[in-house]
Write a protein that holds these residues in place. Structure first.
Motif, PDB file in Angstrom:
ATOM      1  N   TRP A  62      -6.934   7.784 -10.286  1.00  0.00           N
ATOM      2  CA  TRP A  62      -6.470   8.962 -11.024  1.00  0.00           C
ATOM      3  C   TRP A  62      -5.832   8.521 -12.339  1.00  0.00           C
ATOM      4  N   ALA A  63      -5.014   7.461 -12.290  1.00  0.00           N
ATOM      5  CA  ALA A  63      -4.338   6.982 -13.505  1.00  0.00           C
ATOM      6  C   ALA A  63      -5.349   6.512 -14.546  1.00  0.00           C
ATOM      7  N   SER A  64      -6.442   5.876 -14.100  1.00  0.00           N
ATOM      8  CA  SER A  64      -7.463   5.421 -15.042  1.00  0.00           C
ATOM      9  C   SER A  64      -8.155   6.591 -15.732  1.00  0.00           C
ATOM     10  N   GLN A  65      -8.079   7.773 -15.113  1.00  0.00           N
ATOM     11  CA  GLN A  65      -8.660   8.987 -15.703  1.00  0.00           C
ATOM     12  C   GLN A  65      -7.620   9.783 -16.501  1.00  0.00           C
ATOM     13  N   GLY A  66      -6.406   9.230 -16.604  1.00  0.00           N
ATOM     14  CA  GLY A  66      -5.356   9.876 -17.377  1.00  0.00           C
ATOM     15  C   GLY A  66      -4.606  10.967 -16.637  1.00  0.00           C
ATOM     16  N   VAL A  67      -4.626  10.920 -15.301  1.00  0.00           N
ATOM     17  CA  VAL A  67      -3.963  11.941 -14.484  1.00  0.00           C
ATOM     18  C   VAL A  67      -2.729  11.334 -13.818  1.00  0.00           C
ATOM     19  N   ASP A  68      -1.596  12.012 -13.949  1.00  0.00           N
ATOM     20  CA  ASP A  68      -0.363  11.629 -13.262  1.00  0.00           C
ATOM     21  C   ASP A  68      -0.324  12.432 -11.965  1.00  0.00           C
ATOM     22  N   VAL A  69      -0.582  11.799 -10.842  1.00  0.00           N
ATOM     23  CA  VAL A  69      -0.672  12.480  -9.550  1.00  0.00           C
ATOM     24  C   VAL A  69       0.615  13.233  -9.236  1.00  0.00           C
ATOM     25  N   ASP A  70       1.764  12.611  -9.472  1.00  0.00           N
ATOM     26  CA  ASP A  70       3.034  13.269  -9.155  1.00  0.00           C
ATOM     27  C   ASP A  70       3.257  14.513 -10.007  1.00  0.00           C
ATOM     28  N   ALA A  71       2.897  14.448 -11.269  1.00  0.00           N
ATOM     29  CA  ALA A  71       3.113  15.588 -12.155  1.00  0.00           C
ATOM     30  C   ALA A  71       2.166  16.751 -11.838  1.00  0.00           C
ATOM     31  N   ASP A  72       0.944  16.442 -11.425  1.00  0.00           N
ATOM     32  CA  ASP A  72      -0.062  17.481 -11.199  1.00  0.00           C
ATOM     33  C   ASP A  72      -0.177  17.935  -9.747  1.00  0.00           C
ATOM     34  N   TRP A  73       0.497  17.262  -8.835  1.00  0.00           N
ATOM     35  CA  TRP A  73       0.334  17.546  -7.412  1.00  0.00           C
ATOM     36  C   TRP A  73       0.698  18.978  -7.040  1.00  0.00           C
ATOM     37  N   ALA A  74       1.808  19.487  -7.530  1.00  0.00           N
ATOM     38  CA  ALA A  74       2.259  20.837  -7.157  1.00  0.00           C
ATOM     39  C   ALA A  74       1.223  21.892  -7.525  1.00  0.00           C
ATOM     40  N   GLU A  75       0.508  21.689  -8.594  1.00  0.00           N
ATOM     41  CA  GLU A  75      -0.464  22.663  -9.076  1.00  0.00           C
ATOM     42  C   GLU A  75      -1.870  22.440  -8.497  1.00  0.00           C
ATOM     43  N   GLU A  76      -2.294  21.172  -8.408  1.00  0.00           N
ATOM     44  CA  GLU A  76      -3.690  20.875  -8.071  1.00  0.00           C
ATOM     45  C   GLU A  76      -3.899  20.143  -6.753  1.00  0.00           C
ATOM     46  N   GLY A  77      -2.833  19.656  -6.120  1.00  0.00           N
ATOM     47  CA  GLY A  77      -2.966  18.866  -4.894  1.00  0.00           C
ATOM     48  C   GLY A  77      -3.494  19.659  -3.721  1.00  0.00           C
ATOM     49  N   VAL A  78      -4.356  19.027  -2.927  1.00  0.00           N
ATOM     50  CA  VAL A  78      -4.958  19.668  -1.763  1.00  0.00           C
ATOM     51  C   VAL A  78      -4.547  18.960  -0.476  1.00  0.00           C
ATOM     52  N   ARG A  79      -4.793  17.644  -0.403  1.00  0.00           N
ATOM     53  CA  ARG A  79      -4.467  16.893   0.797  1.00  0.00           C
ATOM     54  C   ARG A  79      -4.400  15.394   0.473  1.00  0.00           C
ATOM     55  N   VAL A  80      -3.911  14.630   1.435  1.00  0.00           N
ATOM     56  CA  VAL A  80      -3.832  13.171   1.307  1.00  0.00           C
ATOM     57  C   VAL A  80      -4.641  12.572   2.444  1.00  0.00           C
ATOM     58  N   GLU A  81      -5.431  11.552   2.131  1.00  0.00           N
ATOM     59  CA  GLU A  81      -6.244  10.880   3.153  1.00  0.00           C
ATOM     60  C   GLU A  81      -5.831   9.419   3.229  1.00  0.00           C
TER      61      GLU A  81
END
Length: 82
Positions: A62-81
């Motif tokens: 995700w970071a290599s694609q320019g996405v901060d997982v923690d910042a976007d999780w509340a809006e876009e997060g679905v599940r963790v595997e």
């Protein structure tokens, strides 16, 4: 016709209750995990489709694609595997 108004109100409330409950329980930050944990998040659909896509990648990917997982999780997060 006034007798139908209470039923309409109950139907609307019953439909909205699950949505409100799911929004309140969603964590603001992504759950912690190890290097192999995959975080599944919604991404924009491809042009010409309305089908929502969910992609599962590690934090590093995700970071290599320019996405901060923690910042976007509340809006876009679905599940963790993993």
């Amino acid at each position: 016709m006034p007798a139908f108004h209470p039923f309409l109100a109950l139907a609307l409330l019953a439909g909205a209750a699950p949505l409100a409950a799911s929004e309140e329980t969603r964590p603001a930050a992504a759950p912690t995990g190890d290097a192999d944990t995959r975080y599944c998040m919604r991404v924009e659909p491809a042009t010409g489709t309305r089908v929502e896509r969910v992609v599962c990648w590690t934090r590093a990917r995700w970071a290599s694609q320019g996405v901060d997982v923690d910042a976007d999780w509340a809006e876009e997060g679905v599940r963790v595997e993993g």
